[in-house]
Design an enzyme around this catalytic site. Structure first.
Site, short mmCIF file in Angstrom:
data_model
loop_
_atom_site.label_atom_id
_atom_site.label_comp_id
_atom_site.label_asym_id
_atom_site.label_seq_id
_atom_site.Cartn_x
_atom_site.Cartn_y
_atom_site.Cartn_z
N ASN A 290 -1.48 -0.34 7.64
CA ASN A 290 -0.95 -1.70 7.80
C ASN A 290 -0.22 -2.23 6.56
O ASN A 290 -0.02 -3.42 6.41
CB ASN A 290 -2.04 -2.66 8.31
CG ASN A 290 -3.19 -2.82 7.34
OD1 ASN A 290 -3.16 -2.29 6.24
ND2 ASN A 290 -4.22 -3.56 7.75
N TYR B 123 -11.88 -2.23 -3.04
CA TYR B 123 -12.43 -2.46 -1.70
C TYR B 123 -13.97 -2.46 -1.70
O TYR B 123 -14.58 -2.20 -0.66
CB TYR B 123 -11.90 -1.41 -0.72
CG TYR B 123 -10.49 -1.67 -0.25
CD1 TYR B 123 -10.15 -2.83 0.46
CD2 TYR B 123 -9.47 -0.74 -0.49
CE1 TYR B 123 -8.87 -3.06 0.90
CE2 TYR B 123 -8.17 -0.97 -0.05
CZ TYR B 123 -7.88 -2.14 0.65
OH TYR B 123 -6.60 -2.37 1.11
N LYS C 94 0.84 -1.20 0.00
CA LYS C 94 0.00 0.00 0.00
C LYS C 94 0.88 1.26 0.00
O LYS C 94 2.10 1.17 0.19
CB LYS C 94 -0.91 -0.03 1.23
CG LYS C 94 -1.94 -1.18 1.25
CD LYS C 94 -2.81 -1.05 2.50
CE LYS C 94 -3.72 -2.24 2.69
NZ LYS C 94 -4.53 -2.10 3.94
N GLU D 33 -9.46 -9.60 -7.83
CA GLU D 33 -8.39 -8.60 -7.70
C GLU D 33 -7.32 -8.77 -8.79
O GLU D 33 -6.84 -7.79 -9.35
CB GLU D 33 -7.78 -8.70 -6.29
CG GLU D 33 -8.79 -8.23 -5.23
CD GLU D 33 -8.42 -8.65 -3.81
OE1 GLU D 33 -7.34 -9.26 -3.61
OE2 GLU D 33 -9.21 -8.36 -2.90
N HIS E 225 -1.73 -5.35 1.35
CA HIS E 225 -3.00 -6.01 1.07
C HIS E 225 -2.74 -7.42 0.55
O HIS E 225 -1.78 -7.65 -0.18
CB HIS E 225 -3.80 -5.24 0.00
CG HIS E 225 -4.97 -6.02 -0.49
ND1 HIS E 225 -6.18 -6.03 0.17
CD2 HIS E 225 -5.12 -6.87 -1.54
CE1 HIS E 225 -7.01 -6.84 -0.47
NE2 HIS E 225 -6.39 -7.37 -1.51
N1 UDP Z 1 -9.37 -0.95 7.86
C1 UDP Z 1 -9.47 0.18 8.61
N2 UDP Z 1 -10.23 0.15 9.77
C2 UDP Z 1 -10.89 -0.98 10.16
C3 UDP Z 1 -10.77 -2.15 9.37
C4 UDP Z 1 -10.01 -2.10 8.22
O1 UDP Z 1 -8.89 1.21 8.27
O2 UDP Z 1 -11.53 -0.97 11.20
C5 UDP Z 1 -8.56 -0.92 6.63
C6 UDP Z 1 -7.22 -1.61 6.81
O3 UDP Z 1 -6.24 -0.90 6.08
C7 UDP Z 1 -7.45 -2.96 6.18
C8 UDP Z 1 -8.39 -2.59 5.05
O4 UDP Z 1 -9.23 -1.60 5.60
O5 UDP Z 1 -6.23 -3.56 5.74
C9 UDP Z 1 -9.23 -3.73 4.51
O6 UDP Z 1 -9.93 -4.32 5.57
P1 UDP Z 1 -10.04 -5.89 5.68
O7 UDP Z 1 -10.99 -6.22 6.77
O8 UDP Z 1 -10.28 -6.47 4.33
O9 UDP Z 1 -8.55 -6.28 6.20
P2 UDP Z 1 -7.33 -7.01 5.46
O10 UDP Z 1 -7.93 -7.99 4.48
O11 UDP Z 1 -6.51 -5.95 4.77
O12 UDP Z 1 -6.56 -7.68 6.55
MG MG Z 2 -9.39 -7.78 3.05
#
Ligand code: UDP
Ligand code: MG
Length: 161
Positions: A123, A60, A20, A137, A126
């Site tokens: 974080n 997303y 990211k 994707e 992705h």
């Molecule tokens: N995210 C956030 N706040 C939250 C949950 C998710 O900002 O409470 C962001 C975070 O960057 C995360 C992304 O949204 O990586 C996608 O969320 P997902 O639940 O798909 O997590 P991932 O698959 O990236 O672990």
């Molecule tokens: Mg995810």
């Protein structure tokens, strides 16, 4: 359209991994690629791209009802990302384990998020969470001609057959 589970000439899963904007800005691209290479997965596609807000929203789309969606898509389109496709046995779930949990607070040391970042909203990486999202994707970010079907000599030392 490319399936996440193999294509002609391949037999392993493919997963979409992206560094990211925060990971790119923090100079973590090489560290992250090195981990996937060292694991034994095969890099079959890679590009740097600055997502538009629209591309971020499509990527997303599953999260569009979440309160953090607007901030997330603003952030994801705030700078270039490094988009990749990695291939290997169990690469989708295995890749997720390499990432660690969504909230880096809970990510084990040794995982990418456990080692390299601190909060959920930054974080750094992705990874596709299943075969359906991998397929969506990969096809969203890459044309079929951008995903390679080359053989790697080291495959004979990573797999039994
Ligand atoms: N995210 C956030 N706040 C939250 C949950 C998710 O900002 O409470 C962001 C975070 O960057 C995360 C992304 O949204 O990586 C996608 O969320 P997902 O639940 O798909 O997590 P991932 O698959 O990236 O672990
Ligand atoms: Mg995810």
């Amino acid at each position: 359209k490319l399936p996440a589970h193999g294509v002609p000439g391949t037999k392993y899963e493919r997963t979409f991994i992206a560094v990211k904007p925060d990971g790119v800005q923090r100079g973590l691209v090489g560290n992250i690629i090195a981990r996937f290479e060292a694991k034994g997965y095969k890099l079959v596609a890679l590009k740097m791209v600055w997502p538009t807000k629209e591309m971020a929203s499509k990527h997303y789309a599953d999260l569009s009802s979440k309160p953090f969606f607007n901030g997330l898509t603003d952030f994801f389109s705030s700078g270039p990302i490094v988009a990749m496709v990695w291939e290997g046995d169990n690469a989708i779930l295995g890749g997720r384990k390499m990432l660690g949990t969504t909230n880096p607070r809970d990510s084990e040391p040794g995982s990418i998020r456990g080692d390299l970042c601190v909060i959920t909203g930054r974080n750094i990486i992705h990874g596709s969470d299943g075969p359906d999202s991998a397929e969506h994707e990969i096809n969203m970010w890459f044309k079929p001609s951008e995903v390679n079907d080359h053989a790697l000599a080291e495959a004979a030392w990573v797999y039994e057959d």
